[in-house]
Design a protein around this motif. Structure first.
Motif, mmCIF file in Angstrom:
data_model
loop_
_atom_site.group_PDB
_atom_site.id
_atom_site.type_symbol
_atom_site.label_atom_id
_atom_site.label_comp_id
_atom_site.label_asym_id
_atom_site.label_seq_id
_atom_site.Cartn_x
_atom_site.Cartn_y
_atom_site.Cartn_z
ATOM 1 N N ARG A 75 -6.092 53.925 -8.080
ATOM 2 C CA ARG A 75 -5.721 52.531 -7.870
ATOM 3 C C ARG A 75 -4.599 52.070 -8.804
ATOM 4 N NH1 ARG A 75 -9.453 49.855 -4.602
ATOM 5 N NH2 ARG A 75 -11.291 51.096 -4.130
ATOM 6 N N GLU A 76 -3.796 53.009 -9.252
ATOM 7 C CA GLU A 76 -2.669 52.640 -10.096
ATOM 8 C C GLU A 76 -1.682 51.754 -9.348
ATOM 9 O OE1 GLU A 76 -0.913 56.152 -11.626
ATOM 10 O OE2 GLU A 76 -2.334 56.360 -13.275
ATOM 11 N N HIS A 77 -1.700 51.843 -8.014
ATOM 12 C CA HIS A 77 -0.756 51.055 -7.230
ATOM 13 C C HIS A 77 -1.183 49.603 -7.105
ATOM 14 C CE1 HIS A 77 -3.680 52.670 -4.209
ATOM 15 N NE2 HIS A 77 -3.692 51.420 -3.844
ATOM 16 N N ASP A 78 -2.355 49.261 -7.678
ATOM 17 C CA ASP A 78 -2.881 47.907 -7.511
ATOM 18 C C ASP A 78 -1.971 46.841 -8.123
ATOM 19 O OD1 ASP A 78 -6.411 48.684 -7.879
ATOM 20 O OD2 ASP A 78 -4.964 49.154 -6.339
ATOM 21 N N GLN A 79 -1.331 47.163 -9.241
ATOM 22 C CA GLN A 79 -0.577 46.169 -9.963
ATOM 23 C C GLN A 79 0.921 46.454 -9.921
ATOM 24 O OE1 GLN A 79 -2.082 43.557 -10.986
ATOM 25 N NE2 GLN A 79 -4.143 44.283 -10.648
ATOM 26 N N PRO A 80 1.743 45.424 -10.190
ATOM 27 C CA PRO A 80 3.197 45.642 -10.234
ATOM 28 C C PRO A 80 3.571 46.599 -11.354
ATOM 29 C CG PRO A 80 2.667 43.304 -10.110
ATOM 30 C CD PRO A 80 1.381 44.035 -10.392
ATOM 31 N N GLY A 81 4.865 46.889 -11.433
ATOM 32 C CA GLY A 81 5.343 47.838 -12.434
ATOM 33 C C GLY A 81 5.092 47.368 -13.861
ATOM 34 N N VAL A 114 6.294 39.995 -8.987
ATOM 35 C CA VAL A 114 7.120 39.533 -7.867
ATOM 36 C C VAL A 114 6.341 39.785 -6.583
ATOM 37 C CG1 VAL A 114 9.291 39.868 -6.633
ATOM 38 C CG2 VAL A 114 9.229 40.058 -9.132
ATOM 39 N N ALA A 115 6.317 38.822 -5.682
ATOM 40 C CA ALA A 115 5.581 38.961 -4.432
ATOM 41 C C ALA A 115 6.406 38.426 -3.270
ATOM 42 C CB ALA A 115 4.249 38.219 -4.505
ATOM 43 N N GLY A 116 6.289 39.114 -2.123
ATOM 44 C CA GLY A 116 6.942 38.641 -0.909
ATOM 45 C C GLY A 116 8.440 38.817 -0.885
ATOM 46 N N LEU A 117 8.988 39.645 -1.760
ATOM 47 C CA LEU A 117 10.443 39.843 -1.817
ATOM 48 C C LEU A 117 10.833 41.000 -0.900
ATOM 49 C CD1 LEU A 117 13.225 39.208 -2.991
ATOM 50 C CD2 LEU A 117 12.678 40.723 -4.915
ATOM 51 N N ASP A 118 11.559 40.691 0.170
ATOM 52 C CA ASP A 118 12.033 41.702 1.099
ATOM 53 C C ASP A 118 13.034 42.605 0.379
ATOM 54 O OD1 ASP A 118 13.261 43.187 3.132
ATOM 55 O OD2 ASP A 118 13.016 41.558 4.581
ATOM 56 N N PRO A 119 12.823 43.922 0.399
ATOM 57 C CA PRO A 119 13.765 44.823 -0.275
ATOM 58 C C PRO A 119 15.207 44.640 0.187
ATOM 59 C CG PRO A 119 11.777 46.010 0.323
ATOM 60 C CD PRO A 119 11.673 44.652 0.960
ATOM 61 N N GLU A 142 13.158 43.336 -9.041
ATOM 62 C CA GLU A 142 12.942 44.074 -7.803
ATOM 63 C C GLU A 142 11.554 43.750 -7.246
ATOM 64 O OE1 GLU A 142 15.234 45.724 -6.281
ATOM 65 O OE2 GLU A 142 16.726 45.530 -7.880
ATOM 66 N N PRO A 143 11.281 44.148 -5.999
ATOM 67 C CA PRO A 143 10.003 43.782 -5.350
ATOM 68 C C PRO A 143 8.750 44.226 -6.082
ATOM 69 C CG PRO A 143 11.577 44.507 -3.701
ATOM 70 C CD PRO A 143 12.217 44.764 -5.031
ATOM 71 N N LEU A 144 8.826 45.275 -6.922
ATOM 72 C CA LEU A 144 7.627 45.743 -7.616
ATOM 73 C C LEU A 144 7.636 45.416 -9.105
ATOM 74 C CD1 LEU A 144 7.098 49.273 -5.988
ATOM 75 C CD2 LEU A 144 6.122 47.063 -5.337
ATOM 76 N N ASP A 145 8.535 44.553 -9.531
ATOM 77 C CA ASP A 145 8.624 44.208 -10.955
ATOM 78 C C ASP A 145 7.543 43.207 -11.364
ATOM 79 O OD1 ASP A 145 10.659 45.874 -11.698
ATOM 80 O OD2 ASP A 145 12.254 44.399 -11.374
ATOM 81 N N ALA A 146 7.243 43.221 -12.660
ATOM 82 C CA ALA A 146 6.343 42.238 -13.266
ATOM 83 C C ALA A 146 7.004 41.722 -14.533
ATOM 84 C CB ALA A 146 4.990 42.855 -13.582
ATOM 85 N N GLY A 179 10.935 30.477 -8.266
ATOM 86 C CA GLY A 179 9.804 30.937 -7.470
ATOM 87 C C GLY A 179 9.680 32.453 -7.422
ATOM 88 N N GLY A 180 8.886 32.936 -6.456
ATOM 89 C CA GLY A 180 8.760 34.367 -6.229
ATOM 90 C C GLY A 180 7.786 35.099 -7.126
ATOM 91 N N LEU A 181 7.045 34.389 -8.008
ATOM 92 C CA LEU A 181 6.114 35.039 -8.926
ATOM 93 C C LEU A 181 4.680 34.603 -8.632
ATOM 94 C CD1 LEU A 181 8.045 34.596 -12.309
ATOM 95 C CD2 LEU A 181 8.067 36.568 -10.781
ATOM 96 N N THR A 182 3.742 35.496 -8.873
ATOM 97 C CA THR A 182 2.333 35.173 -8.644
ATOM 98 C C THR A 182 1.454 36.063 -9.501
ATOM 99 O OG1 THR A 182 0.653 34.899 -6.913
ATOM 100 C CG2 THR A 182 2.055 36.828 -6.765
ATOM 101 N N TYR A 183 0.205 35.645 -9.666
ATOM 102 C CA TYR A 183 -0.787 36.474 -10.350
ATOM 103 C C TYR A 183 -1.316 37.529 -9.378
ATOM 104 C CZ TYR A 183 -1.147 32.667 -13.824
ATOM 105 O OH TYR A 183 -0.887 31.709 -14.777
ATOM 106 N N PHE A 184 -1.584 38.723 -9.896
ATOM 107 C CA PHE A 184 -2.187 39.786 -9.090
ATOM 108 C C PHE A 184 -3.635 39.979 -9.544
ATOM 109 C CE2 PHE A 184 2.052 40.357 -7.890
ATOM 110 C CZ PHE A 184 2.139 41.254 -6.827
#
Length: 292
Positions: A75-81, A114-119, A142-146, A179-184
């Motif tokens: 489950r390493e993919h659960d969170q952003p980078g 970052v959430a919902g950012l189209d590559p 980028e789309p997977l950044d934190a 905008g563009g940021l959220t809690y995971f």
């Protein structure tokens, strides 16, 4: 004569008695010593048994730790980078910032992704000042950044369309994003929610997108409400799943979901194999991993 013989026999009897007593004492001591040795051996056996049990318990514990570690790896993919995005500039004093302060849910030192950012529309630009789309760009997300937030947010009271800007920390300083940021939050498996809803298809990506469409509640007449974005395919990062974000939920707690969709070959096409879901939260995450 009989008296002397009797006396001698009595003396010899006494000597014999002493000898027998002495021998008996030695034998008793040997028996006692033997018992002690047996006890030591028994104790040793008990220690060995306990050692075996302890080793077995330790191995069981190690196996459990290994299983937990493997589950964590799965489950390493659960969170952003985890890497801090590059860029940044000096932090601007409060009295020099445009707009006015607005207090939402972000606290200093918290991590948001970052959430919902189209590559295809990436990156999300980071500016030196808030409320200035024409300002200096000091970083990109980028789309997977934190990022870690500073707790400062600004808005323009005379222009609601300007949005709410958030200050973030970058590797070399600070910057502001619109905008563009959220809690995971935590991740859970929700495959059963989609198995009967998403049929097999000739194209694997069609199945992944079908999951996102249903998570967003899309219908033929839907014009407003949640929307989904394909964040990555298995080929993008050498993974075995599609990553899709569903954002815009009309909820004061859950903003959306990040979906991890695994597809398997079936006959001449593909079928849905697994769906995992991470909640995207507006106000933070509770201790049990759900949205606050």
């Amino acid at each position: 004569m009989r008296t002397r013989l009797t006396a001698q026999m009595t003396a010899w009897g006494a000597v014999g008695l002493l000898v027998l007593t002495a021998c008996a004492g030695d034998d008793s001591q040997q028996v006692e010593d033997g018992s002690s040795e047996d006890a030591v051996q028994d104790d040793s056996g008990t220690d060995d048994d306990q050692s075996v049990r302890d080793d077995s318990a330790a191995e069981d514990g190690a196996d459990q730790d290994d299983r937990r570690a493997r589950e964590g790896e799965d489950r390493e993919h659960d969170q952003p980078g985890e890497e801090v995005p590059s860029g940044g500039s000096e932090q601007v004093p409060e009295d020099e910032l445009p707009g006015e302060d607005v207090a939402l849910y972000y606290e200093q030192g918290e991590e948001l992704g970052v959430a919902g950012l189209d590559p295809e529309e990436a990156p999300l630009e980071v500016f030196d000042l808030p409320l200035d789309q024409d300002g200096d760009v000091v970083g990109e997300l980028e789309p997977l950044d934190a990022v870690t937030v500073t707790g400062r947010q600004r808005q323009d009271p005379d222009d609601p369309e300007a949005g709410i800007w958030t200050e973030v920390e970058l590797s070399d300083g600070y910057g502001w994003v619109d905008g563009g940021l959220t809690y995971f939050a935590g991740t859970e498996e929700v495959t059963e929610d989609y198995l009967d809803e998403v049929p097999p298809a000739e194209d694997a990506q069609t199945i992944a997108e079908g999951v996102a469409e249903r998570a967003a509640g899309e219908g033929p007449d839907q014009q407003h409400g949640p929307e989904w974005t394909l964040i990555s395919t298995p080929e993008d990062h050498g993974e075995d799943f599609y990553r899709l974000d569903v954002t815009g939920l009309q909820d004061d707690s859950v903003a959306g979901y990040r979906l991890f969709v695994t597809v398997a070959e079936a006959g001449e096409g593909f079928e849905l194999a697994e769906v995992e879901q991470t909640q995207l939260c507006r106000r933070g995450v509770t201790d049990d991993g759900s949205c606050a």
